[in-house]
Design an enzyme around this catalytic site. Structure first.
Site, short mmCIF file in Angstrom:
data_model
loop_
_atom_site.label_atom_id
_atom_site.label_comp_id
_atom_site.label_asym_id
_atom_site.label_seq_id
_atom_site.Cartn_x
_atom_site.Cartn_y
_atom_site.Cartn_z
N ASP A 95 54.33 -14.81 61.82
CA ASP A 95 54.91 -15.30 60.57
C ASP A 95 56.21 -14.58 60.20
O ASP A 95 56.55 -14.44 59.02
CB ASP A 95 53.91 -15.19 59.42
CG ASP A 95 52.72 -16.12 59.62
OD1 ASP A 95 52.89 -17.16 60.30
OD2 ASP A 95 51.63 -15.81 59.11
N ASP B 231 81.90 -8.81 51.86
CA ASP B 231 81.19 -7.91 50.94
C ASP B 231 82.03 -6.71 50.52
O ASP B 231 81.59 -5.91 49.70
CB ASP B 231 79.85 -7.46 51.53
CG ASP B 231 79.98 -6.51 52.73
OD1 ASP B 231 81.12 -6.30 53.21
OD2 ASP B 231 78.94 -5.98 53.18
N ASP C 287 75.23 -5.37 58.81
CA ASP C 287 76.08 -6.05 59.77
C ASP C 287 75.31 -6.65 60.94
O ASP C 287 75.76 -7.61 61.56
CB ASP C 287 77.15 -5.09 60.30
CG ASP C 287 78.20 -4.75 59.25
OD1 ASP C 287 78.32 -5.54 58.30
OD2 ASP C 287 78.87 -3.72 59.38
N ASP D 9 58.53 -17.71 65.33
CA ASP D 9 57.87 -16.42 65.17
C ASP D 9 57.12 -16.11 66.45
O ASP D 9 57.24 -16.83 67.45
CB ASP D 9 56.95 -16.43 63.95
CG ASP D 9 55.76 -17.36 64.11
OD1 ASP D 9 55.84 -18.31 64.93
OD2 ASP D 9 54.74 -17.16 63.42
N HIS E 178 85.27 -7.95 56.03
CA HIS E 178 84.03 -8.54 55.52
C HIS E 178 84.15 -8.92 54.05
O HIS E 178 84.71 -8.17 53.25
CB HIS E 178 82.87 -7.55 55.68
CG HIS E 178 82.57 -7.21 57.10
ND1 HIS E 178 81.64 -6.26 57.45
CD2 HIS E 178 83.07 -7.69 58.27
CE1 HIS E 178 81.59 -6.16 58.77
NE2 HIS E 178 82.45 -7.02 59.28
N CYS F 35 76.76 -2.24 53.22
CA CYS F 35 76.90 -2.29 54.68
C CYS F 35 75.75 -1.57 55.38
O CYS F 35 75.34 -1.96 56.47
CB CYS F 35 78.21 -1.64 55.12
SG CYS F 35 79.69 -2.29 54.32
N ASP G 111 57.22 -17.96 69.92
CA ASP G 111 56.16 -18.87 70.37
C ASP G 111 56.72 -20.12 71.02
O ASP G 111 56.08 -20.71 71.90
CB ASP G 111 55.27 -19.26 69.18
CG ASP G 111 54.47 -18.07 68.66
OD1 ASP G 111 54.15 -17.19 69.47
OD2 ASP G 111 54.19 -18.03 67.45
#
Length: 677
Positions: free
Chosen positions: A398, A483, A360, A151, A481, A659, A161
């Protein structure tokens, strides 16, 4: 755990020796004896414990004991010394007539040393856990956990970091694992002795260690006002790629020194995720000669994997793009997100530059440890005009970021993350997958011109280990794809979910039923601008379209069998959705499939609310027959269907609701380190 150490002594000489509490000094009495020695005796301070192996017949070791060629003196100390050389042991040698031939004198200093981590994974750094040097999976496992510090504590001019060589904000320490050096002993070590911490060259690529310049108590190190300080100057770097070994302070008395261990790399093909850190006590030999280690303590960390979240987990926030032509889509998305009580994050056109394919570009996941957890976005290698969004807009405090960068020539449509899904938890042939299994689409093994997800991404996904991937055949699709033909929805029974599969057979069955009921003249696409309506009768009379859908059904059936086998499913766990496809020619003169009407399986799942592409199917009594069938199938599971108009802005561009959207979800309650491997 006893740490044995061979000690050589010289007769007619006084030797200063440091003995670590919990270790044992082994002196070969015969090897150190003067020539012609036949007997020996031992005398020591009350703070020293010793034994002789093999045990002599006499009960008093002050009288001469026959010298055996294998005689070994075993020396230990159970408590740390108050001052240097405060304990003594003498070893006296005798000749045949019991005359004294020599005497070796040891001045002993005992110290307690322990390099400690949270080896039992309860959030507390316990003292000298016997399993701290080993990793074991499972609820009865052990070994400490390390997060990749991916993060960014900075909002402007940010970068992960882990790319900084310093601890610039104390708040960053919560992303690191605490390691505590505990010592007890005299005010200082005897002259020349020193403590060093070290890592291997290989591990140095994946970890960095900082220390607190002032002593902190391990259990309280991350509490209080320390987290609110803005700038940090008191956390020097101890170990890194450039520094593999460094002396660490011995402060004397009873002391604890905190170190902060920072992960730099996720597990990958060339890194199994395990890291060892060693502490050694070094003993001087002679001026100008290197010191030698007399005691080493080791701790082991495993780097936390990146974990995907399935549709069955609670959604937190939804991400979509705003473009000049997707008003109807946004209107529908705002409605279902508001209905679900969630946040909607809209990426405006100045950022997306017309790239609307939010699914995507990125995949949301998270990393977890006993002391810290945060979401991490995996940035796909597709790098369309949305390429800057994951880094610029999501990376922050975070909120982590990770990507894998292949050679550009290796990237295809299959590297977009509509081609990356994950199942809910399953059990397959007795093996439990409590975090589900990752699903990717690839080319059929016999394909000559097939496209595949790039190897660096596949290697990364496999290396995370806890969500063992499944490869499906998706290259038959123009976009390619997974999906486009499958998704998961929550269910109140059976395994807690259903697998939804696109099914041309179900589509033809529905249309034939409409025809038999006298609705053959009902039209698809009726009322849509720039779209020619087509009747049910016309669809059913189109032999080429039927043949194309037979081919598509065979491709989906191949994947159906793979999913049943790899996820432990039966037909009752699967729902077939009525969806038709058509084949079109791609740039390589190959024919691949696209959805004939909006692909209802390509939906967004927000708890019990489903956002489904509006199919614009044939109407019966004023109701879309496809919508009615979808509602009938889903409402039996307690799910609510909202149909979203994505026809012009997404469907015509070869995508749908899923998508064009993305969902960040709550992490699993199950802790990945408790998984049996």
């Amino acid at each position: 755990m006893i740490h044995p150490r061979t000690l050589r002594v010289d007769y007619s000489k006084t030797t200063s020796v440091v003995c670590v509490v919990g270790s044992e000094l082994n002196v070969n009495i015969n090897r150190s004896a003067p020539p012609s020695s036949k007997f020996f005796s031992v005398k020591c301070s009350s703070t020293v414990q010793y034994s002789i192996s093999p045990p002599p017949h006499t009960t008093s070791h002050l009288s001469p004991i026959p010298l055996n060629g294998n005689s070994v003196l075993l020396i230990s100390m159970s408590h740390a010394s108050e001052s240097e050389n405060d304990s003594k042991l003498s070893l006296q040698y005798y000749g045949e007539s019991k005359e004294v031939l020599g005497r070796a004198l040891l001045h002993l200093t005992a110290v307690e040393l322990s390099l400690d981590v949270d080896a039992d994974r309860d959030g507390v750094v316990e003292k000298n856990n016997p399993n701290k040097g080993y990793w074991k999976w499972g609820p009865d496992g052990h070994g400490a956990i390390l997060l990749v510090n991916c993060d960014s504590e900075w909002t402007y001019f940010k970068k992960p970091d882990s790319d900084h060589n310093t601890v610039s904000k104390v708040s960053d320490l919560k992303d690191m694992s605490v390691m505590v050096l505990r010592t007890r002993g005299p005010a200082k070590l005897p002259k020349g002795y020193k403590l060093t911490m070290h890592i291997s060259q290989g591990d140095a690529e994946s970890v960095r260690v900082f220390r607190a310049r002032s002593s902190e108590v391990g259990s309280n190190a991350m509490s209080g006002n320390v987290l609110y300080n803005f700038f940090v100057r008191d956390y020097p770097l101890v170990l890194s790629r450039e520094v593999l070994s460094q002396e660490v302070p011995y402060t004397g008395g009873v002391a604890e020194m905190n170190f902060y261990v920072e992960g730099l790399k996720f597990p990958d093909k060339d890194f199994d995720g395990l890291i060892s850190i060693n502490l050694s006590l070094l003993e001087p030999i002679s001026e100008g000669l290197p010191e030698t280690p007399i005691f080493t303590d080791k701790v082991v960390f495993r780097v936390a994997p990146w974990i995907m979240t399935p549709n069955t987990l609670q959604p937190v926030e939804v991400f979509v793009c705003s473009t000049s032509d997707n008003y109807q889509f946004l209107k529908g998305m705002k409605h279902i997100v508001s209905k679900s009580g969630l946040k909607l994050k809209i990426c405006n056109e100045y950022m997306n530059r017309g790239d609307r394919w939010m699914q995507d570009e990125l995949e949301f996941g998270y990393i977890d440890s006993p002391h810290q957890s945060f979401p991490v976005v995996l940035d796909s290698p597709r790098d369309g005009d949305l390429m800057d969004f994951p880094y610029n807009e999501l990376l922050g405090p975070d909120f982590g970021y990770v990507t894998r960068v292949p050679q550009r020539t290796d990237v295809s449509s299959l590297d977009s993350f509509g081609n990356l899904e994950v199942s809910p938890p399953v059990t397959v042939n007795g093996k439990n997958y409590p975090l589900g299994r990752i699903i990717i689409g690839v080319a059929f093994p016999t394909a000559i011109k097939g496209r595949n997800m790039t190897k660096v991404v596949q290697d990364f996904l496999w290396a995370q280990k806890v969500q063992e991937p499944i490869a499906l055949f998706s290259d038959w699709l123009l976009v390619g794809h997974v999906d486009e033909f499958m998704t998961f929805v929550p269910a109140p029974d059976r395994k807690g979910f259903r697998l939804l599969l696109a099914s041309p057979d179900a589509g033809y069955k529905l249309f034939r039923g409409l025809q038999n009921d006298g609705h053959g003249q009902a039209k698809l696409f009726e009322g849509l601008k720039d779209e020619e309506p087509i009747t049910v009768d016309e669809i059913l009379s189109h032999d080429d379209l039927q043949a194309e859908n037979n081919y598509v059904q065979s491709c989906i059936d191949w994947n159906r069998d793979v999913l049943k086998r790899e996820l432990g499913l039966v037909d009752e766990d699967i729902i077939d959705l009525p969806i038709l496809f058509k084949l079109v020619e791609d740039t390589k003169a190959l024919y691949r499939a696209v959805a004939f009407f909006p692909d209802m399986v390509n939906m967004i799942v927000l708890g019990k609310n489903l956002g489904i592409p509006k199919p614009f199917g044939p109407k019966v009594d004023g109701c879309c027959a496809l919508e009615a069938e979808m509602c009938s199938l889903m409402e039996g599971l307690g799910l609510s269907c909202t149909f979203i108009d994505d026809f012009a802005s997404y469907h015509k561009r070869l995508g749908e609701v899923h998508c064009g959207s993305n969902v960040r979800r709550e992490p699993f309650d199950f802790k990945w380190w408790n998984q049996e491997m």
